[in-house]
Design an enzyme around this catalytic site. Structure first.
Site, PDB file in Angstrom:
ATOM      1  N   HIS A 173      13.014  -0.654 -10.016  1.00 46.30           N
ATOM      2  CA  HIS A 173      12.515  -1.287  -9.357  1.00 46.30           C
ATOM      3  C   HIS A 173      12.057  -3.232 -10.021  1.00 46.30           C
ATOM      4  O   HIS A 173      12.912  -4.176  -9.693  1.00 46.30           O
ATOM      5  CB  HIS A 173      11.579  -2.059  -8.528  1.00 46.30           C
ATOM      6  CG  HIS A 173      11.996  -1.452  -7.283  1.00 46.30           C
ATOM      7  ND1 HIS A 173      12.305   0.320  -6.865  1.00 46.30           N
ATOM      8  CD2 HIS A 173      12.077  -1.635  -5.897  1.00 46.30           C
ATOM      9  CE1 HIS A 173      13.206   0.687  -5.574  1.00 46.30           C
ATOM     10  NE2 HIS A 173      12.956  -0.375  -4.158  1.00 46.30           N
TER      11      HIS A 173
ATOM     12  N   LYS B  86       8.025   8.467   1.404  1.00 40.99           N
ATOM     13  CA  LYS B  86       6.774   9.715   1.662  1.00 40.99           C
ATOM     14  C   LYS B  86       6.174   8.796   1.479  1.00 40.99           C
ATOM     15  O   LYS B  86       5.491   8.016   0.250  1.00 40.99           O
ATOM     16  CB  LYS B  86       6.913  10.536   0.869  1.00 40.99           C
ATOM     17  CG  LYS B  86       6.332  10.587  -0.228  1.00 40.99           C
ATOM     18  CD  LYS B  86       5.464  12.239  -1.323  1.00 40.99           C
ATOM     19  CE  LYS B  86       5.711  12.106  -2.449  1.00 40.99           C
ATOM     20  NZ  LYS B  86       3.561  12.179  -2.966  1.00 40.99           N
TER      21      LYS B  86
END
Ligand code: SF4
Lengths: 279, 183
Positions: B38, B103
């Site tokens: 990222h 998650k």
């Protein structure tokens, strides 16, 4: 003096790394099965079913149970009457980690804290040595995943806060962590010692068998009290709700300074991988 | 709770129908990216360079798989905790990303971005990496090979099993801890 060859240590550690990462220990499996029997919500049951199927598949394919094969953590008990020959014990453990993580196709997750460059071979392992009487070398291994470790905390409570303060802190920590650490979790609690020692106590408590009962009945009762309180949070498997927020609570307590009440909460995920070998 | 079978690239039509709690079997190509990737993607964006994949309709999977053993396309490949990508997700949603897969909880900013740009957050079962790898039929590193497990991969998935955790209508599946009964 019993002599132990570093080559034997390396071999044993390499095998342990692979076994721990691919075979879910029986105590954890039993707890997951028990949870599955007790859960009534369909999403909780489905998560637990997937985790058991995952364990079967890992066993069969030798794929790691979780892609996060952890940072390699060891507790090593060195008997007074042994002599390690042929090299250095810590280096032999690291060499075993290199070998196991390479041969087992395990993910190497160790990196420089600032540059974030991966060390490439899963080392250095975190190794805690302890000197004990006897002529044995006991090596306990836990691949510690980052997701659950990130939810862990150390705090220095005021002595007057006592058990109530401890209980509140633990409950709030688990509530705040919510679905993040892959519940159902195992909560390792270190009480006492110093700042750093409390964390080590907490980590070491996670090496216990999940199905055991603490030898001190008073602490065993506190473990149970906390387990019930944490399960009452209703977070459930993967945070989808349910009766099983934790698979167990383990407390490790030692005396501390008059002025302090150190408390460490080490959160461990359902992938509670641990292995041990005695040489 | 409904069940859907969807294929990437995802559209507004795909995501608007989804409600927290729905089961989605995802097909097509998804892209793996976690912390380090990222950061690199944002460096590319900030310097006006092209990204290694088209964000339009994309689904980004927060995963760092274990190495592929011989005879398998990938090793274990379950989700990592998503909050660490919260600072990146809103901008990616604004540029066309439709779904993220991970998650754990998301920030209010990410939830707002999902509302605004019709995005969705899927949960995959954490710690079921071996099982989830069965739904990944191909995997190719397409950028940042030097990041090892954190490289960006194009993964072809077949009926990848997901749960809608946050939908674009403000719905959320995660339960709130019952602090009053616990204490
Ligand atoms: S918290 Fe545990 S089970 Fe979840 S992804 Fe990390 S290592 Fe795997």
């Amino acid at each position: 003096m019993k002599e132990i060859q570093v080559m034997d240590v390396m071999e044993a550690v390499g095998k342990m790394c692979i076994k721990a990462n691919t075979e879910l220990p029986q105590d954890v499996r039993n707890k997951l099965e028990q949870a599955m029997a007790e859960e009534t919500s369909s999403s909780a049951k489905e998560v637990l079913r997937q985790l058991l199927e995952n364990a079967d598949l890992a066993m069969e394919t030798k794929l790691p149970l979780c892609q996060d094969c952890g940072l390699a953590v060891f507790f090593v008990e060195v008997g007074d009457d042994i002599k390690v020959v042929g090299g250095n014990l810590r280096e032999a453990i690291n060499e075993g980690v290199r070998k196991g993580y390479a041969e087992g196709y395990l993910r190497k997750s160790a990196c420089d804290p600032l540059t974030r460059v991966n060390t490439g071979d899963g080392t250095p392992a975190v190794v805690h040595f302890d000197l004990v009487p006897g002529d044995k070398l006991k090596i306990v291994f836990m691949p510690k995943g980052g997701g659950a470790e990130n939810m862990s905390r150390v705090t220095m409570l005021a002595p007057a806060q006592g058990w109530e303060g401890i209980k509140n802190f633990v409950i709030n920590r688990v509530a705040e962590a919510g679905p993040n650490p892959c519940p159902p979790t195992v909560i390792g609690i270190g009480i006492g010692g110093t700042f750093e020692h409390s964390a080590k106590l907490a980590k070491k408590s996670l090496m216990r068998n999940l199905e055991d009962t603490h030898s001190d009945p008073e602490i065993a009762a506190r473990e149970k009290e906390l387990e019930e309180a944490l399960n009452a949070l209703g977070i459930g498997p993967m945070g989808l709700g349910g009766k099983t927020t934790v698979l167990g609570v383990k407390i490790n307590m030692e005396p501390c300074h008059l002025a302090s009440l150190p408390l460490a909460v080490n959160v461990q995920c359902h992938s509670q991988r641990h292995e041990e070998v005695v040489l | 709770m409904a069940e859907y079978t969807l294929t990437t690239p995802l559209t507004d039509v795909d995501t608007i129908q989804l409600k927290a709690g729905d089961v989605v079997f995802l097909n097509g190509i998804i892209y793996s990216a976690r912390d380090a990737a990222h950061k690199k993607l944002f460096e590319l964006l900030d310097s006006g360079k092209e990204l290694p994949f088209d964000l339009e309709g994309s689904a980004i999977y927060y995963v760092g798989p274990s190495p592929a053993p011989p005879g398998r396309p990938i090793g274990s490949a379950g989700p990592t905790t998503s909050y660490r990508m919260d600072s990146f997700a809103p901008r990616l949603h604004s540029l066309g990303m439709k779904a993220s897969i991970g998650k754990g909880k998301r920030s209010d900013e990410v939830k707002a971005a999902m509302k605004e740009f019709k995005g969705v957050y899927f949960g995959a079962t954490g710690g079921a990496g071996a099982l989830l790898s069965n739904s990944i039929v191909e995997s190719t590193v397409i950028a940042f090979d030097e990041l090892g497990p954190e490289a960006v991969r194009a993964m072809k998935v077949k009926d990848f099993p997901l749960l809608v955790i946050n939908d674009c209508h403000g719905g959320e599946l995660y339960v709130k801890p019952k602090l009053d009964t616990a204490e």
